[in-house]
Design an enzyme around this catalytic site. Structure first.
Site, PDB file in Angstrom:
ATOM      1  N   HIS A   1       0.827  -1.207   0.000  1.00 25.24           N
ATOM      2  CA  HIS A   1       0.000   0.000   0.000  1.00 25.24           C
ATOM      3  C   HIS A   1       0.862   1.260   0.000  1.00 25.24           C
ATOM      4  O   HIS A   1       0.548   2.243  -0.666  1.00 25.24           O
ATOM      5  CB  HIS A   1      -0.914   0.003   1.224  1.00 25.24           C
ATOM      6  CG  HIS A   1      -2.186  -0.754   1.004  1.00 25.24           C
ATOM      7  ND1 HIS A   1      -2.914  -1.309   2.023  1.00 25.24           N
ATOM      8  CD2 HIS A   1      -2.869  -1.051  -0.129  1.00 25.24           C
ATOM      9  CE1 HIS A   1      -3.989  -1.904   1.535  1.00 25.24           C
ATOM     10  NE2 HIS A   1      -3.978  -1.762   0.241  1.00 25.24           N
TER      11      HIS A   1
ATOM     12  N   CYS B   1      -1.246  -2.906 -17.861  1.00 25.09           N
ATOM     13  CA  CYS B   1      -1.865  -2.157 -16.772  1.00 25.09           C
ATOM     14  C   CYS B   1      -1.245  -2.496 -15.423  1.00 25.09           C
ATOM     15  O   CYS B   1      -1.755  -2.092 -14.385  1.00 25.09           O
ATOM     16  CB  CYS B   1      -3.372  -2.405 -16.726  1.00 25.09           C
ATOM     17  SG  CYS B   1      -3.837  -4.125 -16.429  1.00 25.09           S
TER      18      CYS B   1
END
EC number: 2.7.3.9
Length: 556
Positions: A186, A486
Site C-alpha cells: 500500500h 496495466c
C-alpha cells in the site's frame, strides 16, 4: 565516505536530502492480570479505543481522498472487525488488560493473515499499524509517526503505514526509504500517487544515521549515503532535468516521431477520477471494480448500485476509453458470498474469472449494470476478465458479455504464463489483451509479490517477463488486436519505452506516473524504443536489462 545501497525502486524520481527516522514503534504491553470484576470496564476501554482509531483512520482517508481513502477505510474496517473484537472481549474476560488483550488478539490474527495468500499477507503491515494505534491510545502514549521538521527531508522507516503515507506533505518529504515492503504494498501505491520517490526492501535502512545526507533514486532503487561532490551534482542535475521534462511534455502520449501510445489511468472507483483527469489521462486502462464488492462481504451490490458507480466513471471520459475489469475475487481478495474458504493454496485456486463462472448470476448482473451505465454515452467501453488461463476461459467470458447485451469490446487479462504463451488462441475469442505484470511476474517466477526477499524475481525488467510481453504483443499485432499493460511496469518511464518497443499499444498506470511516462516517451523515437527492447531482452538479468535499455535510449 560515499556508499551505494540498493533496494527496490517503487516510485520514480530523484531526491537529495537528510535522513529523518520515523518514531519508535509501540512497545509490547506488560502481561498483567485484572480482577474479574474489572473485566466490563476493560472491555469498554478497548471498544472506545477501537472506535476512536477507526474514526481517526476514516477521517484521514476523507482528507487524503483517492486510493488513499480506500486504503484507510479498509484499515478502519480492520480495527472494528467483529471477530477481532470478540477475541479481545474473551481475553479480557479471563484476566487480560485491555491493551494486552488487543495486542494478543491482533498477534493471532496477524499469523492467520501471514499464511493466507500474497494479498492478505501484504496487509500485515496495515494490521500492525492498526494494533499500534489502538494500544498507544489505551496506554496514553503518543502514536509514532512522521517526524516534525520545518526543512525538507528523506523519511526512513522499517515500514510505512498507509495512515502515515497518505498524508505526507510532498513539499517536506523529498523521498522515503523503507527496510521492508514490496512493489505492490500500500505504501508503494500511495507513494506513486503522491509523486514522491520511494525505495523499499533496502537492507539496513533503519541503520542509516539520523541527519545523514542521502540521494534516493526511485527508478533504480539506489540509495547513496553521503554522496561526494561529483555524485551530488549528478543527482541534482537528474532531478532538475526530470522537473524540466515534465513541464514540456503535454498532450496525448506519443514518441518523438509521432507514434501514438495512449496513456491511461488505473483507478479503483469514482474517487480516483479527478486525479486521473488532472494528470491528462486519455481514459482508464484498469477500473478495478472489486472495491465496490468488498464494501459488503455478505452479498454482491445490486445492479442499480453498480450502474450508478460505473456511470460516474464513464461520464468523466466522454470521448476516451474506459477499460473495466470485472470482479477479481478469490485468493488475495476473498468474498464470503463468492469464494471458497478452505482452499489449500488460494493463489492457485478458484479466483478471478473462475469464481465468476461458478457464480454466473454475479457476472451477469455486473455485465448488465455496465451495459446500462454506458447506454447513451459516447465513451469507448471495454470490459475484460481477470485470470484468464486459456481459450475456453476467453470464450466463456465473451459469451457471457454477449448474453448480457453488452455493446463493448471484450478482452482478457494476461496474468498467467499460459495465457501469454497462447495469446493468439485467446485473441481468437476476444478483441484485446491487457497484461497485469504484477501477477504475471509472480506466477512466472513462483515468487510471492509481497515478499521483499524475492524482489529481484518480482522486477518487471526480468528478461523472461519481457519475453512474455513480446509474445502477447506479437500475437495482437498479427491479428490487429490491442495489447495494453496495466501492471506497475507501465509506471516506470524507462520501461514504458521498452514496452512500446515490444509492441504494446497502450499503457495504464497510477495518475501520478502519467506525466513522467509522457515525458520519457516524448524524448525517444519508435526505432529507439525497439532497439532498447531488443537490448533488454538480450540481457541475462533485470539490472542488465535496465542498463542495456538505458544505454540505447541515452545514445551511449
Amino acid at each position: 565516505m560515499e556508499t551505494t545501497l540498493r533496494g527496490v525502486g517503487v516510485s520514480h524520481g530523484v531526491a537529495l536530502g537528510q535522513v529523518r527516522h520515523m518514531g519508535t514503534a509501540v512497545l509490547e504491553p506488560p502481561a498483567k492480570s485484572v480482577p474479574a470484576g474489572e473485566a466490563p470496564r476493560e472491555q469498554a476501554r478497548a471498544r472506545r479505543a477501537v472506535e476512536a482509531v477507526a474514526a481517526d483512520l476514516t477521517a484521514r482517508g476523507n482528507l487524503a481522498g483517492g486510493e488513499a481513502q480506500q486504503v484507510l477505510e479498509a484499515q478502519a474496517l480492520m480495527a472494528a472487525d467483529p471477530e477481532l473484537l470478540a477475541d479481545v472481549d474473551r481475553r479480557i474476560a479471563v484476566g487480560s488488560t485491555a491493551e494486552r488483550a488487543v495486542y494478543d488478539a491482533f498477534a493471532s490474527y496477524r499469523a492467520l493473515l501471514a499464511g493466507a495468500g500474497e494479498y492478505l499477507a501484504g496487509r500485515v503491515a496495515d494490521l500492525d499499524d492498526v494494533r499500534n494505534r489502538i494500544v498507544a491510545r489505551l496506554l496514553g502514549v503518543p502514536m509514532p509517526g512522521v517526524p516534525d521538521s520545518d526543512e525538507p527531508y528523506v523519511l526512513v522507516a522499517r515500514d510505512l503505514a498507509p495512515a502515515d503515507t497518505a498524508l505526507l506533505d510532498p513539499s517536506l518529504v523529498l523521498a522515503f526509504v523503507t527496510e521492508e515492503g514490496g512493489p505492490t504494498s500500500h505504501s508503494a501505491i500511495l507513494a506513486r500517487a503522491l509523486g514522491v520517490p520511494a525505495v523499499v526492501a533496502l537492507p539496513g535502512a533503519v541503520e542509516l544515521p539520523e541527519g545523514a545526507l542521502v540521494g534516493v533514486d526511485g527508478s533504480t532503487g539506489e540509495v547513496v549515503l553521503e554522496p561526494g561532490a561529483e555524485r551530488r551534482a549528478e543527482l541534482e542535475r537528474a532531478a532538475s532535468e526530470r522537473r524540466a521534462s515534465l513541464g514540456t511534455a503535454t498532450g496525448p502520449g506519443a514518441t518523438s516521431d509521432g507514434h501514438r501510445v495512449p496513456l491511461l489511468a488505473n483507478i479503483g472507483g469514482p474517487a480516483d477520477v479527478a486525479a486521473a483527469v488532472a494528470a491528462g489521462a486519455e481514459g482508464v486502462g484498469l477500473f478495478r471494480t472489486e472495491f465496490l464488492f468488498l464494501d459488503d462481504q455478505a452479498a454482491a451490490p445490486s445492479q442499480d448500485r453498480q450502474t450508478e458507480v460505473y456511470r460516474q466513471v464513464l461520464e468523466a471520459f466522454p470521448q476516451g476509453k474506459v477499460v473495466v475489469r470485472v470482479l477479481d475475487a478469490g485468493a488475495d481478495k476473498p468474498l464470503a458470498f463468492l469464494t471458497p474458504s478452505d482452499e489449500p493454496n488460494p493463489a492457485l485456486g478458484v479466483r478471478g474469472l473462475r469464481s465468476l463462472l461458478e457464480h454466473p448470476g454475479v457476472l451477469a448482473t455486473q455485465l448488465r449494470a455496465l451495459a446500462r451505465a454506458a447506454d447513451g454515452l459516447p465513451v469507448h467501453l471495454e470490459v475484460m476478465a481477470p485470470m484468464v488461463a486459456d481459450r475456453a476461459d476467453a470464450k466463456a467470458f465473451a459469451d457471457a458479455c454477449r448474453a448480457a447485451g453488452l455493446r463493448a469490446k471484450f478482452g482478457a487479462m494476461v496474468e498467467i504464463p499460459s495465457a501469454a504463451l497462447r495469446a493468439r488462441s485467446i485473441l481468437a475469442e476476444v478483441e484485446f489483451v491487457s497484461l497485469g505484470t504484477n501477477d504475471l511476474a509472480q506466477y512466472t517466477f513462483a515468487a510471492d509479490r509481497q515478499v521483499g526477499a524475492l524482489a529481484r524475481l518480482q522486477d518487471p525488467w526480468q528478461p523472461a517477463l519481457l519475453d512474455l510481453v513480446a509474445l502477447c504483443a506479437q500475437a495482437a499485432s498479427t491479428d490487429d488486436r490491442g495489447c495494453g499493460v496495466c501492471g506497475e511496469a507501465a509506471s516506470d518511464p524507462l520501461l514504458a519505452c521498452v514496452l512500446v518497443g515490444l509492441g504494446v499499444t497502450s499503457l495504464s498506470m497510477g495518475a501520478g506516473s502519467i506525466a513522467h511516462v509522457r515525458a520519457a516517451l516524448a524524448k525517444a523515437t519508435l526505432a529507439q524504443c525497439r532497439r532498447a527492447a531488443e537490448a533488454a531482452r538480450a540481457a541475462d538479468s533485470a539490472p542488465g536489462a535496465r542498463r542495456a535499455a538505458q544505454g540505447v535510449l541515452s545514445g551511449e
